[in-house]
Design a protein around this motif. Structure first.
Motif, PDB file in Angstrom:
ATOM      1  N   LEU A 223       0.832  -1.209   0.000  1.00 28.21           N
ATOM      2  CA  LEU A 223       0.000   0.000   0.000  1.00 28.21           C
ATOM      3  C   LEU A 223       0.865   1.257   0.000  1.00 28.21           C
ATOM      4  N   ILE A 224       1.899   1.261   0.798  1.00 26.75           N
ATOM      5  CA  ILE A 224       2.796   2.424   0.845  1.00 26.75           C
ATOM      6  C   ILE A 224       3.456   2.646  -0.506  1.00 26.75           C
ATOM      7  N   ASP A 225       3.920   1.573  -1.114  1.00 23.06           N
ATOM      8  CA  ASP A 225       4.610   1.698  -2.402  1.00 23.06           C
ATOM      9  C   ASP A 225       3.660   2.059  -3.539  1.00 23.06           C
ATOM     10  N   SER A 226       2.471   1.479  -3.542  1.00 25.74           N
ATOM     11  CA  SER A 226       1.584   1.648  -4.698  1.00 25.74           C
ATOM     12  C   SER A 226       0.782   2.939  -4.665  1.00 25.74           C
ATOM     13  N   ARG A 227       0.400   3.383  -3.470  1.00 23.85           N
ATOM     14  CA  ARG A 227      -0.505   4.537  -3.405  1.00 23.85           C
ATOM     15  C   ARG A 227       0.106   5.775  -2.757  1.00 23.85           C
ATOM     16  N   PHE A 228       1.259   5.616  -2.101  1.00 21.27           N
ATOM     17  CA  PHE A 228       1.810   6.749  -1.361  1.00 21.27           C
ATOM     18  C   PHE A 228       3.273   7.029  -1.724  1.00 21.27           C
ATOM     19  N   GLY A 229       3.660   6.592  -2.931  1.00 23.66           N
ATOM     20  CA  GLY A 229       4.987   6.933  -3.436  1.00 23.66           C
ATOM     21  C   GLY A 229       6.133   6.376  -2.644  1.00 23.66           C
ATOM     22  N   GLY A 230       5.872   5.327  -1.854  1.00 28.09           N
ATOM     23  CA  GLY A 230       6.949   4.674  -1.123  1.00 28.09           C
ATOM     24  C   GLY A 230       7.347   5.368   0.155  1.00 28.09           C
ATOM     25  N   ARG A 231       6.555   6.343   0.609  1.00 32.77           N
ATOM     26  CA  ARG A 231       6.947   7.096   1.816  1.00 32.77           C
ATOM     27  C   ARG A 231       5.700   7.591   2.542  1.00 32.77           C
ATOM     28  N   ILE A 232       5.677   7.386   3.850  1.00 36.34           N
ATOM     29  CA  ILE A 232       4.605   7.919   4.691  1.00 36.34           C
ATOM     30  C   ILE A 232       5.220   8.610   5.893  1.00 36.34           C
ATOM     31  N   VAL A 233       4.415   9.414   6.569  1.00 35.39           N
ATOM     32  CA  VAL A 233       4.851  10.113   7.777  1.00 35.39           C
ATOM     33  C   VAL A 233       3.910   9.744   8.917  1.00 35.39           C
ATOM     34  N   LYS A 234       4.490   9.396  10.042  1.00 34.93           N
ATOM     35  CA  LYS A 234       3.720   9.039  11.233  1.00 34.93           C
ATOM     36  C   LYS A 234       3.922  10.115  12.303  1.00 34.93           C
ATOM     37  N   ARG A 235       2.823  10.529  12.932  1.00 39.20           N
ATOM     38  CA  ARG A 235       2.907  11.552  13.971  1.00 39.20           C
ATOM     39  C   ARG A 235       2.854  10.897  15.348  1.00 39.20           C
ATOM     40  N   TYR A 236       3.761  11.315  16.201  1.00 36.44           N
ATOM     41  CA  TYR A 236       3.860  10.782  17.554  1.00 36.44           C
ATOM     42  C   TYR A 236       3.597  11.879  18.579  1.00 36.44           C
ATOM     43  N   MET A 237       3.171  11.447  19.753  1.00 33.31           N
ATOM     44  CA  MET A 237       3.163  12.298  20.925  1.00 33.31           C
ATOM     45  C   MET A 237       3.861  11.543  22.043  1.00 33.31           C
ATOM     46  N   THR A 238       4.944  12.119  22.546  1.00 30.83           N
ATOM     47  CA  THR A 238       5.671  11.531  23.667  1.00 30.83           C
ATOM     48  C   THR A 238       5.275  12.277  24.929  1.00 30.83           C
ATOM     49  N   GLN A 239       4.870  11.530  25.925  1.00 28.30           N
ATOM     50  CA  GLN A 239       4.463  12.158  27.198  1.00 28.30           C
ATOM     51  C   GLN A 239       5.420  11.778  28.315  1.00 28.30           C
ATOM     52  N   LEU A 240       5.840  12.768  29.075  1.00 27.94           N
ATOM     53  CA  LEU A 240       6.613  12.568  30.285  1.00 27.94           C
ATOM     54  C   LEU A 240       5.726  12.873  31.479  1.00 27.94           C
ATOM     55  N   ALA A 241       5.543  11.895  32.346  1.00 28.59           N
ATOM     56  CA  ALA A 241       4.853  12.088  33.624  1.00 28.59           C
ATOM     57  C   ALA A 241       5.917  12.024  34.720  1.00 28.59           C
ATOM     58  N   LEU A 242       6.019  13.072  35.489  1.00 28.49           N
ATOM     59  CA  LEU A 242       7.114  13.193  36.469  1.00 28.49           C
ATOM     60  C   LEU A 242       6.522  13.476  37.838  1.00 28.49           C
ATOM     61  N   ALA A 243       6.832  12.602  38.802  1.00 23.50           N
ATOM     62  CA  ALA A 243       6.315  12.765  40.160  1.00 23.50           C
ATOM     63  C   ALA A 243       7.425  12.475  41.163  1.00 23.50           C
ATOM     64  N   ARG A 244       7.362  13.148  42.285  1.00 27.93           N
ATOM     65  CA  ARG A 244       8.365  12.972  43.336  1.00 27.93           C
ATOM     66  C   ARG A 244       7.781  12.189  44.506  1.00 27.93           C
ATOM     67  N   THR A 245       8.639  11.405  45.138  1.00 29.42           N
ATOM     68  CA  THR A 245       8.200  10.685  46.336  1.00 29.42           C
ATOM     69  C   THR A 245       7.929  11.680  47.454  1.00 29.42           C
ATOM     70  N   ARG A 246       7.022  11.295  48.331  1.00 24.35           N
ATOM     71  CA  ARG A 246       6.711  12.150  49.468  1.00 24.35           C
ATOM     72  C   ARG A 246       7.851  12.081  50.481  1.00 24.35           C
TER      73      ARG A 246
END
Length: 247
Positions: A223-246
């Motif tokens: 599918l990538i080669d036939s309909r999308f010229g051999g290249r696609i782009v994927k979007r990511y979201m990286t989340q950092l959750a940061l908490a400190r011990t009491r």
């Protein structure tokens, strides 16, 4: 054996591919973390381990011997231990920071917060990094590929689409051992050829165990080669959750 226990053992099947295909993490994320004594849980092949070694002394606990061997090559300053963190004997001296990058969900949910709290000093931090595929990138491709997933993976929800980043919930295990977490999010995109995207999919545990995975991945590459010229782009979201011990 639960699905969690079964799936988390799949990643070492091709450690070289895992290192090649898995994306790294946004550099600015690491500016929010401090050492000097750092414990990393589930380093894989070291995508987060190397930048962590710039912050201090890193001990990395990895379940897979194959992934651990590659991590040692790419992050030679880290001390990489082959063990299951759920049962690994914690060292007597606590760490300043405990980090888990795209691996925290593989830990035992009944004990992971307590074990992380036991591993870190009072006032130290737990950083949970998660990676999400979100709406964006080559959206027509991700709409078209849905038909292939519905064909080859019966568990695929009909008509499923990626959610926008703003719709991804800010999740962090509730625990009296830690204070209120702070969340930081980073959106970014990665381009793939048919081959590099096929490589990426073969590092996902749910694809590895799929009975018709080879047919699915071959159709996606075509599918990538036939309909999308051999290249696609994927979007990511990286989340950092940061908490400190009491204290």
């Amino acid at each position: 054996m639960t699905d969690r226990e079964r799936l988390r053992t799949t990643f070492g099947g091709d450690a070289t591919r895992y290192r090649r295909a898995r994306p790294t993490y946004p550099a600015e994320l690491f500016t929010r973390l401090t050492g000097p004594r750092i414990l990393e849980i589930g380093p894989g092949t070291g995508q987060a381990t190397l930048p962590l070694t710039a912050l201090g002394e890193v001990t990395a606990v990895e379940l897979s011997p194959e992934l651990a061997a590659v991590a040692r090559v790419h992050a030679p300053a880290a001390h990489v231990v082959v063990a299951d963190f759920d049962t690994w004997p914690l060292p007597p001296e606590p760490f300043d920071l405990v980090v888990s990058a795209t691996a925290f969900h593989w830990l035992d949910p009944a004990t992971r917060m307590a074990r992380c709290a036991a591993a870190v000093r009072p006032g130290g931090a737990l950083a949970v990094i998660s990676t999400h595929h979100v709406a964006g990138g080559t959206e027509p491709f991700f709409a078209a590929v849905q038909e292939l997933y519905e064909r080859w993976d019966p568990s695929t929800p009909p008509g499923w689409r990626q959610s926008p980043a703003v719709a991804i919930p800010c999740e962090f295990d509730e625990s009296d051992l830690f204070g209120e977490p702070e969340f930081h999010r980073y959106e970014w995109e990665q381009a793939y050829t048919a081959q590099t995207y096929a490589d990426l999919l073969m590092t996902y545990s749910n694809h590895v165990v799929l009975p018709d995975r080879d047919r699915l991945i071959a159709d996606i590459a075509a599918l990538i080669d036939s309909r999308f010229g051999g290249r696609i782009v994927k979007r990511y979201m990286t989340q950092l959750a940061l908490a400190r011990t009491r204290m």
